[in-house]
Scaffold this motif. Structure first.
Motif, PDB file in Angstrom:
ATOM      1  N   CYS A  55      35.005  25.547 -80.385  1.00 43.88           N
ATOM      2  CA  CYS A  55      36.208  26.316 -80.072  1.00 43.88           C
ATOM      3  C   CYS A  55      36.542  27.258 -81.225  1.00 43.88           C
ATOM      4  O   CYS A  55      35.834  27.315 -82.237  1.00 43.88           O
ATOM      5  N   ALA A  56      37.610  28.015 -81.071  1.00 43.99           N
ATOM      6  CA  ALA A  56      38.171  28.807 -82.166  1.00 43.99           C
ATOM      7  C   ALA A  56      39.333  28.014 -82.741  1.00 43.99           C
ATOM      8  O   ALA A  56      40.218  27.580 -82.006  1.00 43.99           O
ATOM      9  N   ALA A  75      41.699  27.507 -79.637  1.00 37.81           N
ATOM     10  CA  ALA A  75      41.486  28.392 -78.492  1.00 37.81           C
ATOM     11  C   ALA A  75      40.085  28.208 -77.939  1.00 37.81           C
ATOM     12  O   ALA A  75      39.132  27.989 -78.701  1.00 37.81           O
ATOM     13  N   SER A  76      39.977  28.283 -76.619  1.00 36.78           N
ATOM     14  CA  SER A  76      38.701  28.250 -75.911  1.00 36.78           C
ATOM     15  C   SER A  76      37.940  26.968 -76.223  1.00 36.78           C
ATOM     16  O   SER A  76      38.525  25.927 -76.479  1.00 36.78           O
ATOM     17  N   GLY A  77      36.628  27.031 -76.182  1.00 40.82           N
ATOM     18  CA  GLY A  77      35.793  25.873 -76.442  1.00 40.82           C
ATOM     19  C   GLY A  77      35.330  25.174 -75.176  1.00 40.82           C
ATOM     20  O   GLY A  77      35.549  25.636 -74.055  1.00 40.82           O
ATOM     21  N   ILE A  78      34.680  24.022 -75.391  1.00 38.96           N
ATOM     22  CA  ILE A  78      34.106  23.243 -74.302  1.00 38.96           C
ATOM     23  C   ILE A  78      34.584  21.801 -74.422  1.00 38.96           C
ATOM     24  O   ILE A  78      34.568  21.223 -75.508  1.00 38.96           O
ATOM     25  N   GLY A  79      35.001  21.209 -73.312  1.00 35.99           N
ATOM     26  CA  GLY A  79      35.386  19.807 -73.300  1.00 35.99           C
ATOM     27  C   GLY A  79      34.177  18.937 -73.022  1.00 35.99           C
ATOM     28  O   GLY A  79      33.084  19.162 -73.546  1.00 35.99           O
ATOM     29  N   SER A  80      34.325  17.932 -72.179  1.00 34.43           N
ATOM     30  CA  SER A  80      33.186  17.092 -71.807  1.00 34.43           C
ATOM     31  C   SER A  80      32.172  17.879 -70.988  1.00 34.43           C
ATOM     32  O   SER A  80      31.002  17.508 -70.902  1.00 34.43           O
ATOM     33  N   GLY A 120      36.330  33.594 -70.719  1.00 33.05           N
ATOM     34  CA  GLY A 120      35.801  32.463 -71.470  1.00 33.05           C
ATOM     35  C   GLY A 120      34.735  32.815 -72.475  1.00 33.05           C
ATOM     36  O   GLY A 120      33.946  31.951 -72.877  1.00 33.05           O
ATOM     37  N   ARG A 121      34.700  34.067 -72.925  1.00 30.10           N
ATOM     38  CA  ARG A 121      33.623  34.503 -73.807  1.00 30.10           C
ATOM     39  C   ARG A 121      33.735  33.959 -75.234  1.00 30.10           C
ATOM     40  O   ARG A 121      32.809  34.100 -76.020  1.00 30.10           O
ATOM     41  N   PHE A 122      34.849  33.331 -75.554  1.00 30.28           N
ATOM     42  CA  PHE A 122      35.018  32.810 -76.909  1.00 30.28           C
ATOM     43  C   PHE A 122      34.653  31.330 -77.009  1.00 30.28           C
ATOM     44  O   PHE A 122      35.004  30.667 -77.972  1.00 30.28           O
ATOM     45  N   SER A 123      33.935  30.820 -76.003  1.00 27.82           N
ATOM     46  CA  SER A 123      33.486  29.428 -76.028  1.00 27.82           C
ATOM     47  C   SER A 123      32.015  29.313 -76.400  1.00 27.82           C
ATOM     48  O   SER A 123      31.411  28.253 -76.249  1.00 27.82           O
ATOM     49  N   ARG A 124      31.428  30.403 -76.917  1.00 23.88           N
ATOM     50  CA  ARG A 124      29.995  30.405 -77.219  1.00 23.88           C
ATOM     51  C   ARG A 124      29.668  29.832 -78.590  1.00 23.88           C
ATOM     52  O   ARG A 124      28.531  29.472 -78.863  1.00 23.88           O
ATOM     53  N   ASP A 125      30.641  29.777 -79.483  1.00 20.26           N
ATOM     54  CA  ASP A 125      30.367  29.369 -80.858  1.00 20.26           C
ATOM     55  C   ASP A 125      31.626  28.749 -81.458  1.00 20.26           C
ATOM     56  O   ASP A 125      32.730  28.923 -80.929  1.00 20.26           O
ATOM     57  N   ALA A 126      31.442  28.013 -82.551  1.00 20.65           N
ATOM     58  CA  ALA A 126      32.583  27.461 -83.289  1.00 20.65           C
ATOM     59  C   ALA A 126      33.092  28.545 -84.233  1.00 20.65           C
ATOM     60  O   ALA A 126      32.379  28.987 -85.128  1.00 20.65           O
TER      61      ALA A 126
END
Length: 376
Positions: free
Chosen positions: A172-173, A184-189, A228-234
């Motif tokens: 996430c950010a 902000a953003s990111g990935i859950g399970s 959702g483009r900000f979920s690609r990287d930490a």
């Protein structure tokens, strides 16, 4: 780095449990210790440290304004998934281990995983209101490792859990601005567009206003992202002049950049010059002056908002491959391939030196926070 807040009106009186004792001698002959402390608080701690033992005890006591120290997340090549927490004292040049994290639940953060041979898994942490906050990481099953933040208060020398996240996440950010943590953003399970667009805010200052209840222990929703483009990287979200600045990718690749205006609760595109020079890790000094290390060229630069350009401060091969930076007390501290480098940006010309990590350990992330109190 050994900076401190020096407002005499905020001093607390010395007690017999602080500096007084040890076969007590007055701090300054002819003056009561509380008055002497006010006088000595106007002197830089590095000067007090070198004079006598009673003054050294004073600057490490809970009643004296804390100077800044370096805090690090460290690991070893022999046990890469065992994260250790240390603080570096710039006056004594000694490392001190932080107290153990709470045992229940045990902290299990994975830095290296067989599915990601060429890179480390991110462990995301921020510094806010004088605290170190662990926000996001991954488990061995590549699931979110932190259902709620883990907070270390250097002055109290204690760990505590923050409020539960509505959706624990990774990649996430994460950043801080004005006493609040933002995620902000990111990935859950699993990937969810709702999570990838979501933004949460935890205001730590509300905890201090309500110490006896849970009014401050909650995440608040902020205006979501467009996509959702900000979920690609930490990503490090950098607090700067009332705005939270972040890009969607790390490194030297072409990026998208956004800025969140906290007061207006709105998102806007990042200025062209700012995003064009965002070629490595970025941090802000006191949320006022933003610095970047160009990880390909090893150049440290400062952002000039009037001209929308990044001004070069120095270039060094030692900074090539920089992973993360932290700013405070006129210093820019850099993690580069497991090593820690420090640049004094107040010196003309800027000077650079390294801080040796404890034997056998490498730096994963660093922060600049008040020193811990202890007896010397």
């Amino acid at each position: 780095m050994a900076d401190s807040s020096r407002s005499p009106t905020k001093r607390t009186r010395l007690s017999k449990n602080n500096v007084v004792g040890h076969g007590h001698q007055p701090l300054l002959p002819g003056l009561p210790d509380d008055i002497a402390q006010v006088c000595l608080s106007l002197v830089h701690p590095s000067v007090l440290f070198s004079v006598c033992s009673s003054w050294r005890r004073l600057i490490y006591s809970s009643s004296f304004p804390p100077f800044l120290s370096l805090y690090a997340l460290l690991t070893s090549s022999s046990s890469p998934n065992s994260i250790q927490f240390y603080s570096f004292d710039p006056l004594s040049s000694n490392w001190h281990a932080l107290p153990a994290t709470p045992p229940d639940p045990p902290l299990r953060l994975f830095l290296r995983h067989p599915s990601f041979i060429s890179r480390n898994l991110p462990i995301q942490s921020v510094s806010v209101s004088g605290n170190l906050v662990l926000v996001a990481a991954s488990t061995s099953n590549l699931l979110p490792a932190l259902p709620r933040p883990l907070v270390f208060d250097p002055v109290a020398k204690k760990w505590a859990f923050g409020p539960p996240l509505a959706t624990p996440r990774r990649w996430c950010a994460a950043g801080a601005l004005g006493g609040a943590v933002y995620v902000a953003s990111g990935i859950g399970s699993h990937f969810s567009i709702d999570v990838a667009r979501s933004v949460g805010k935890w205001d730590l200052t509300k905890i201090k206003k309500h110490p006896n209840d849970h009014l401050g222990w909650k995440w608040e929703k902020a205006r979501g992202l467009r996509d959702g483009r900000f979920s690609r990287d930490a990503i490090e979200a950098v607090g700067w002049r009332g705005k939270l600045c972040m890009v969607n990718l790390k490194g030297d690749a072409v990026k998208e950049g956004l800025m969140y205006d906290v007061e207006k609760d709105t998102w806007q595109d990042m200025p062209e010059g700012m995003i064009g020079g965002w070629r490595g890790p970025v941090a802000a000094m006191d949320e006022e002056v933003m610095y970047v290390v160009d990880e390909a060229k090893g150049a440290l630069r400062r952002y000039d908002p009037e001209k929308d350009v990044w001004v070069e401060i120095l270039e060094s091969e030692r900074l090539i491959g920089a992973d993360q930076i932290a700013c405070g007390g006129g210093r820019v501290c850099i993690v580069c391939r497991g090593k820690i480098l420090v640049v004094d940006v107040t010196a003309p010309p800027p000077s650079i030196w390294d801080v040796k990590t404890p034997l056998g350990l490498e730096a994963v992330a660093i922060h600049i926070l008040p020193r811990m109190s202890h007896v010397v």
